[in-house]
Design a protein around this motif. Structure first.
Motif, PDB file in Angstrom:
ATOM      1  N   GLU A 335       0.832  -1.211   0.000  1.00 60.98           N
ATOM      2  CA  GLU A 335       0.000   0.000   0.000  1.00 60.98           C
ATOM      3  C   GLU A 335       0.868   1.264   0.000  1.00 60.98           C
ATOM      4  O   GLU A 335       0.587   2.228  -0.715  1.00 60.98           O
ATOM      5  CB  GLU A 335      -0.933  -0.008   1.206  1.00 60.98           C
ATOM      6  CG  GLU A 335      -2.006  -1.090   1.128  1.00 60.98           C
ATOM      7  CD  GLU A 335      -2.813  -1.204   2.414  1.00 60.98           C
ATOM      8  OE1 GLU A 335      -2.363  -0.650   3.448  1.00 60.98           O
ATOM      9  OE2 GLU A 335      -3.877  -1.849   2.396  1.00 60.98           O
ATOM     10  N   GLY A 336       1.940   1.246   0.796  1.00 60.25           N
ATOM     11  CA  GLY A 336       2.825   2.400   0.855  1.00 60.25           C
ATOM     12  C   GLY A 336       3.507   2.683  -0.465  1.00 60.25           C
ATOM     13  O   GLY A 336       3.640   3.845  -0.877  1.00 60.25           O
ATOM     14  N   TYR A 337       3.915   1.633  -1.176  1.00 60.10           N
ATOM     15  CA  TYR A 337       4.600   1.853  -2.443  1.00 60.10           C
ATOM     16  C   TYR A 337       3.643   2.237  -3.560  1.00 60.10           C
ATOM     17  O   TYR A 337       4.040   2.931  -4.503  1.00 60.10           O
ATOM     18  CB  TYR A 337       5.468   0.647  -2.802  1.00 60.10           C
ATOM     19  CG  TYR A 337       6.841   0.804  -2.191  1.00 60.10           C
ATOM     20  CD1 TYR A 337       7.821   1.542  -2.836  1.00 60.10           C
ATOM     21  CD2 TYR A 337       7.129   0.284  -0.937  1.00 60.10           C
ATOM     22  CE1 TYR A 337       9.054   1.733  -2.261  1.00 60.10           C
ATOM     23  CE2 TYR A 337       8.365   0.465  -0.352  1.00 60.10           C
ATOM     24  CZ  TYR A 337       9.334   1.197  -1.026  1.00 60.10           C
ATOM     25  OH  TYR A 337      10.557   1.403  -0.444  1.00 60.10           O
ATOM     26  N   CYS A 338       2.412   1.827  -3.490  1.00 59.91           N
ATOM     27  CA  CYS A 338       1.424   2.366  -4.432  1.00 59.91           C
ATOM     28  C   CYS A 338       1.300   3.878  -4.251  1.00 59.91           C
ATOM     29  O   CYS A 338       1.253   4.645  -5.225  1.00 59.91           O
ATOM     30  CB  CYS A 338       0.070   1.688  -4.237  1.00 59.91           C
ATOM     31  SG  CYS A 338      -0.019  -0.024  -4.820  1.00 59.91           S
ATOM     32  N   ARG A 339       1.271   4.307  -3.002  1.00 61.16           N
ATOM     33  CA  ARG A 339       1.215   5.752  -2.714  1.00 61.16           C
ATOM     34  C   ARG A 339       2.491   6.459  -3.175  1.00 61.16           C
ATOM     35  O   ARG A 339       2.439   7.506  -3.805  1.00 61.16           O
ATOM     36  CB  ARG A 339       0.995   5.952  -1.222  1.00 61.16           C
ATOM     37  CG  ARG A 339       0.843   7.425  -0.816  1.00 61.16           C
ATOM     38  CD  ARG A 339       0.436   7.543   0.639  1.00 61.16           C
ATOM     39  NE  ARG A 339       1.442   6.975   1.542  1.00 61.16           N
ATOM     40  CZ  ARG A 339       1.304   5.828   2.203  1.00 61.16           C
ATOM     41  NH1 ARG A 339       0.193   5.111   2.078  1.00 61.16           N
ATOM     42  NH2 ARG A 339       2.261   5.383   3.009  1.00 61.16           N
ATOM     43  N   HIS A 340       3.648   5.863  -2.868  1.00 58.83           N
ATOM     44  CA  HIS A 340       4.909   6.439  -3.332  1.00 58.83           C
ATOM     45  C   HIS A 340       4.915   6.601  -4.853  1.00 58.83           C
ATOM     46  O   HIS A 340       5.384   7.609  -5.383  1.00 58.83           O
ATOM     47  CB  HIS A 340       6.084   5.540  -2.941  1.00 58.83           C
ATOM     48  CG  HIS A 340       6.541   5.710  -1.532  1.00 58.83           C
ATOM     49  ND1 HIS A 340       6.431   6.895  -0.835  1.00 58.83           N
ATOM     50  CD2 HIS A 340       7.141   4.833  -0.678  1.00 58.83           C
ATOM     51  CE1 HIS A 340       6.937   6.738   0.369  1.00 58.83           C
ATOM     52  NE2 HIS A 340       7.363   5.493   0.497  1.00 58.83           N
ATOM     53  N   GLY A 341       4.435   5.577  -5.550  1.00 65.33           N
ATOM     54  CA  GLY A 341       4.434   5.639  -7.014  1.00 65.33           C
ATOM     55  C   GLY A 341       3.665   6.840  -7.532  1.00 65.33           C
ATOM     56  O   GLY A 341       4.121   7.536  -8.449  1.00 65.33           O
ATOM     57  N   ARG A 342       2.491   7.088  -6.950  1.00 65.65           N
ATOM     58  CA  ARG A 342       1.710   8.252  -7.384  1.00 65.65           C
ATOM     59  C   ARG A 342       2.455   9.557  -7.091  1.00 65.65           C
ATOM     60  O   ARG A 342       2.496  10.475  -7.925  1.00 65.65           O
ATOM     61  CB  ARG A 342       0.346   8.248  -6.687  1.00 65.65           C
ATOM     62  CG  ARG A 342      -0.553   7.082  -7.092  1.00 65.65           C
ATOM     63  CD  ARG A 342      -1.964   7.257  -6.569  1.00 65.65           C
ATOM     64  NE  ARG A 342      -2.037   7.201  -5.105  1.00 65.65           N
ATOM     65  CZ  ARG A 342      -2.231   6.090  -4.409  1.00 65.65           C
ATOM     66  NH1 ARG A 342      -2.340   4.930  -5.038  1.00 65.65           N
ATOM     67  NH2 ARG A 342      -2.321   6.119  -3.086  1.00 65.65           N
ATOM     68  N   GLU A 343       3.062   9.626  -5.902  1.00 66.99           N
ATOM     69  CA  GLU A 343       3.779  10.849  -5.522  1.00 66.99           C
ATOM     70  C   GLU A 343       5.009  11.063  -6.398  1.00 66.99           C
ATOM     71  O   GLU A 343       5.272  12.185  -6.853  1.00 66.99           O
ATOM     72  CB  GLU A 343       4.186  10.758  -4.050  1.00 66.99           C
ATOM     73  CG  GLU A 343       3.000  10.764  -3.097  1.00 66.99           C
ATOM     74  CD  GLU A 343       3.352  10.310  -1.693  1.00 66.99           C
ATOM     75  OE1 GLU A 343       2.551  10.557  -0.779  1.00 66.99           O
ATOM     76  OE2 GLU A 343       4.430   9.698  -1.495  1.00 66.99           O
TER      77      GLU A 343
END
Length: 352
Positions: A335-343
Motif C-alpha cells: 500500500e505504501g509503495y502504491c502511494r509512493h508511485g503516485r507521488e
C-alpha cells in the motif's frame, strides 16, 4: 540548498542525475559533491556532508524519515541508502566508504567505517566507529557491532581486530577498485498507463509488461531482451534491483514487493510475496504465493519455495510459518509503495 548545477567541464559530473523532493522537502548538500555518477538519484530529506562521492546508479532516498550523511561519504555504484518509512531514519558519520551493490537501511553507522561490496545493513543496526563490514555480509536488524573489528558472514560476526591504519587502507583499496562503471545501453521509455510509475533513472529494455499500479523505482535495471518480464498489478520493484532474463523470462505476481538490490534470473514469483533486501533468485526458482524471503537470502537453481512460510539462508530454507503480523506488514508495504508511485510520478513529471 539544492545541489548546484555544474559550472565546470561537461565530463565532470557534480550533480545527481535526478533530484526529487519528498513531501515538499528537497535534499540538502553541504557543498557540491566531488562526483555524481550516471543515474545517481537523491530524494527527499537527505542531508549530505561536504566532499561526497556518489557512484553510478547510487540511490539516497529519504521519503518519510531523514538521512544524514557525514563529510567525505563515498557511495559505490548501485548501492542504496534508505529509511524505514514512518519508523526510522539513517545516520552515517564522517569518512564512511560504501562499496558496490550494498544497502544501508534505517540504521546508524559511525565514522571511519568501511562497508564493502554486496553488504546489507538492516533496520535498527548500530555500527561503531572504525569498523569494517566485509563483502557479502548481512548485518541483522538491531545488531550492535562495536568499532575496532572486521565483521563477516550472515549474520555478520567479529572476524578480527582492526586499527585505524587497517580501516584507512581498506577504504583506499575499495575506492581505487571502484573505477567508473560501464554505461548500460539506453532503452526506450516503456508505454505505461497513468497508474504506473517508472523512475527516470531506471533502465527498462525488451518485452516488459507492467501491471496497473506497479512501480519500478530508481536505478532498477530490467532487461527482457532474451525473455519477457511480467510484473503484476500493485507490485513494487525497489531501487537498484536487477532483473535479467536468459530465455524463459520472469513472472512476478500482483501485490508483491521486491526490495532494494535484489538480483532475479528467469523465475516465477507468486502474488502477495516479499523478496527481502539483497536477495538473489537463481534461474528456475519457483516461489509460491504468500512467501517472505529474508534479506540476503539466496535460492538454488530450480528450487521451490512453498507458500505460507518465511524462508531465509543461503540457500533458502523454511524458518517459520508466516504469522498475521508478517502478513500485515507485507500488505502495508504494498500500500505504501502504491502511494509512493503516485507521488513520485507527479514529482518527476513536474521536472519535465
Amino acid at each position: 540548498m539544492r545541489c548546484p548545477r555544474p559550472s565546470v567541464e561537461k565530463d565532470i559530473r557534480v550533480t545527481p542525475d535526478l533530484i526529487l523532493p519528498y513531501d515538499g522537502v528537497q535534499p540538502d548538500f553541504a557543498s557540491r559533491p566531488v562526483w555524481c555518477g550516471r543515474g545517481s538519484t537523491v530524494i527527499g530529506a537527505a542531508r549530505i556532508g561536504a566532499q561526497a562521492w556518489i557512484g553510478d546508479d547510487a540511490v539516497i532516498r529519504a521519503d518519510g524519515q531523514s538521512v544524514t550523511l557525514g563529510e567525505r561519504f563515498w557511495l559505490g555504484h548501485r548501492s542504496t541508502v534508505h529509511i524505514a518509512t514512518l519508523v526510522r531514519g539513517t545516520q552515517v558519520g564522517d569518512r564512511v566508504t560504501v562499496g558496490r551493490n550494498s544497502v544501508v537501511h534505517a540504521c546508524t553507522v559511525g565514522s571511519d567505517v568501511v562497508i564493502e561490496d554486496d553488504v546489507v545493513i538492516l533496520d535498527g543496526a548500530e555500527i561503531g566507529d572504525g569498523a569494517v563490514i566485509e563483502a557479502g555480509s548481512t548485518v541483522f536488524p538491531r545488531a550492535q557491532l562495536p568499532g575496532g573489528y572486521a565483521y563477516a558472514g550472515s549474520p555478520a560476526r567479529p572476524k578480527q581486530k582492526v586499527n585505524a591504519d587497517d580501516v584507512a587502507e581498506r577504504a583506499e583499496r575499495l575506492r581505487e577498485r571502484m573505477g567508473d562503471g560501464p554505461t548500460p545501453p539506453a532503452g526506450d521509455p516503456p508505454e505505461v498507463e497513468p497508474s504506473v510509475f517508472v523512475a527516470r533513472t531506471a533502465t527498462v529494455r525488451g518485452r516488459v509488461s507492467l501491471g496497473a499500479g506497479s512501480t519500478v523505482l530508481f536505478c532498477c535495471d530490467l532487461n527482457a531482451e532474451a525473455g519477457p518480464i511480467v510484473i503484476g498489478a500493485d507490485t513494487n520493484i525497489q531501487d537498484n534491483t536487477v532483473i535479467r532474463t536468459r530465455g524463459e523470462g520472469v513472472v512476478i505476481g500482483r501485490d508483491t514487493t521486491i526490495a532494494h538490490n535484489v538480483r532475479i534470473a528467469d523465475s516465477r514469483i507468486g502474488a502477495r510475496s516479499l523478496i527481502g533486501i539483497g536477495a538473489a533468485i537463481a534461474p528456475g526458482t519457483l516461489i509460491a504465493d504468500d512467501v517472505m524471503l529474508a534479506a540476503g537470502a539466496t535460492t538454488d537453481p530450480g528450487q521451490i519455495l512453498e507458500a505460507g512460510y518465511l524462508w531465509g539462508g543461503r540457500p533458502a530454507r523454511i524458518l517459520a510459518p508466516l504469522d498475521a503480523e508478517k502478513r500485515a506488514t507485507m500488505i502495508r508495504i504494498v500500500e505504501g509503495y502504491c502511494r509512493h508511485g503516485r507521488e513520485y510520478r507527479a514529482a518527476q513529471e513536474a521536472l519535465s
